[in-house]
Design an enzyme around this catalytic site. Structure first.
Site, PDB file in Angstrom:
ATOM      1  N   HIS A   9      40.112  -6.797 -36.792  1.00 47.15           N
ATOM      2  CA  HIS A   9      41.275  -6.236 -37.474  1.00 47.15           C
ATOM      3  C   HIS A   9      40.805  -5.117 -38.388  1.00 47.15           C
ATOM      4  O   HIS A   9      39.794  -5.248 -39.087  1.00 47.15           O
ATOM      5  CB  HIS A   9      41.974  -7.330 -38.279  1.00 47.15           C
TER       6      HIS A   9
ATOM      7  N   CYS B 164      49.087  -9.526 -39.923  1.00 46.31           N
ATOM      8  CA  CYS B 164      47.929  -8.858 -39.322  1.00 46.31           C
ATOM      9  C   CYS B 164      47.186  -9.729 -38.309  1.00 46.31           C
ATOM     10  O   CYS B 164      46.369  -9.224 -37.537  1.00 46.31           O
ATOM     11  CB  CYS B 164      46.966  -8.388 -40.406  1.00 46.31           C
TER      12      CYS B 164
ATOM     13  N   ASN C 180      45.383   0.535 -41.751  1.00 48.36           N
ATOM     14  CA  ASN C 180      45.720  -0.841 -41.363  1.00 48.36           C
ATOM     15  C   ASN C 180      47.093  -0.840 -40.697  1.00 48.36           C
ATOM     16  O   ASN C 180      48.112  -0.653 -41.360  1.00 48.36           O
ATOM     17  CB  ASN C 180      45.721  -1.741 -42.602  1.00 48.36           C
TER      18      ASN C 180
END
Length: 319
Positions: free
Chosen positions: A246, A113, A276
């Site tokens: 993020h 990520c 996500n």
């Protein structure tokens, strides 16, 4: 020494939408439970046969168009992904071929990520050093293929998508500072340890996450790196116009915003609709806010990403 400035942004989301209500038919959960703990309402899923490179290529085309340049002027391609089309060669060379850019350096970055921030900082370094003038940086994932759809702890969290930026040399302004960090002592709290071995898949092929440990680590790490990134550029929290974080968990995003003393209307949040998307989440969010007019030229942005490894990174820039 030139700056690296964002010339254009682009993104792509697969057509298939999986809502929390639909997901509740697969596992023991509810829309209310998912939203209250994560902020996620739905996620996009890549179609059968639709690869990470397909998503990356479409996002790249939109970023190139937004930049108003010819693809032939791009001198480097970096793709951040944890879900490449194959073990090798890289997803970046697949995108390179489709763009018709034979000979241009192309490689993948794998920092989960945080991958886009690592790729972004790498491209920035090449431009700042004068080695290249333009780079295409992409974050793309089909993380839904690493999910155990019977595990409600993880299957609710992830989605597929891609985001891209074109960076170009600029004498006046652009990326002011970047910061990258990693700590392998925390590698086991978020992982997928599958690996090919003699024709079979060894290890667990699905994502494992210790949610509470990840939350605790992420909140502190993102607050600390924000302070360092601002200080390196001689800026303060009060100078910030936007936070583009993020998109993992709404509570993590809110904690970072509180630390920066930013109201939530100055934080780009696409989590409810994207979930996500790992390395794709920051460029997806950035493109959404640029295209709807929230983010404007000259504004000061802080981009942050964090993921398995643990790895995390940030960038402060004038858009």
């Amino acid at each position: 020494m030139p700056y690296a400035r964002i010339l254009g942004t682009g993104s792509y989301l697969p057509d298939t939408i999986l809502t929390n209500t639909e997901l509740a038919k697969r596992v023991e959960t509810t829309d209310e439970w998912i939203v209250s703990r994560t902020g996620i309402q739905e996620r996009r899923l890549a179609a059968e046969g639709q690869l990470t490179s397909d998503l990356a290529y479409r996002a790249a085309l939109r970023a190139i168009e937004a930049a108003g340049i010819e693809a032939a002027s791009i001198e480097m391609i970096i793709v951040a992904t944890t879900t490449p089309d194959m073990v090798f060669p890289s997803t970046a060379v697949v995108v390179q071929e489709r763009l018709g850019l034979a000979g241009v350096p192309a490689f993948d970055v794998q920092a989960v990520c945080a991958g886009f921030m690592y790729a972004f900082a790498t491209a920035n370094a090449f431009i700042r050093s004068g080695q290249i003038k333009r780079a295409l940086v992409i974050g793309a994932e089909t993380l839904s293929r690493l999910i155990d759809w019977d595990d409600r702890r993880t299957c609710i969290l992830f989605g597929d998508g891609a985001g891209a930026v074109v960076l170009g040399a600029d004498e006046d302004t652009g990326i002011l500072s970047t910061e990258l960090r990693a700590d392998g002592r925390y590698k086991d709290i978020l992982k997928c340890d599958a690996r090919p071995s003699q024709g079979v898949l060894a290890g667990n092929p699905f994502v494992y996450m210790d949610g509470q440990a990840v939350f605790k680590f992420a909140v502190k790490a993102l607050a600390d790196i924000a302070e360092v990134t601002l200080a390196k550029a001689g800026k303060t929290k009060a100078d910030l116009d936007w936070l583009v974080p993020h998109q993992a968990n709404l509570r993590i995003i809110e904690a970072t915003a509180r630390h920066l003393a930013l109201p939530m209307d100055k934080v780009v949040v696409t989590l409810p609709n994207h979930a996500n998307t790992s390395a794709a989440s920051v460029p997806l969010a950035l493109d959404a806010a640029v295209r709807d007019g929230r983010i404007r030229r000259g504004e000061l942005l802080l981009l942050e990403g964090i993921g398995g490894g643990f790895a995390w990174g940030s960038a402060l820039l004038h858009y």
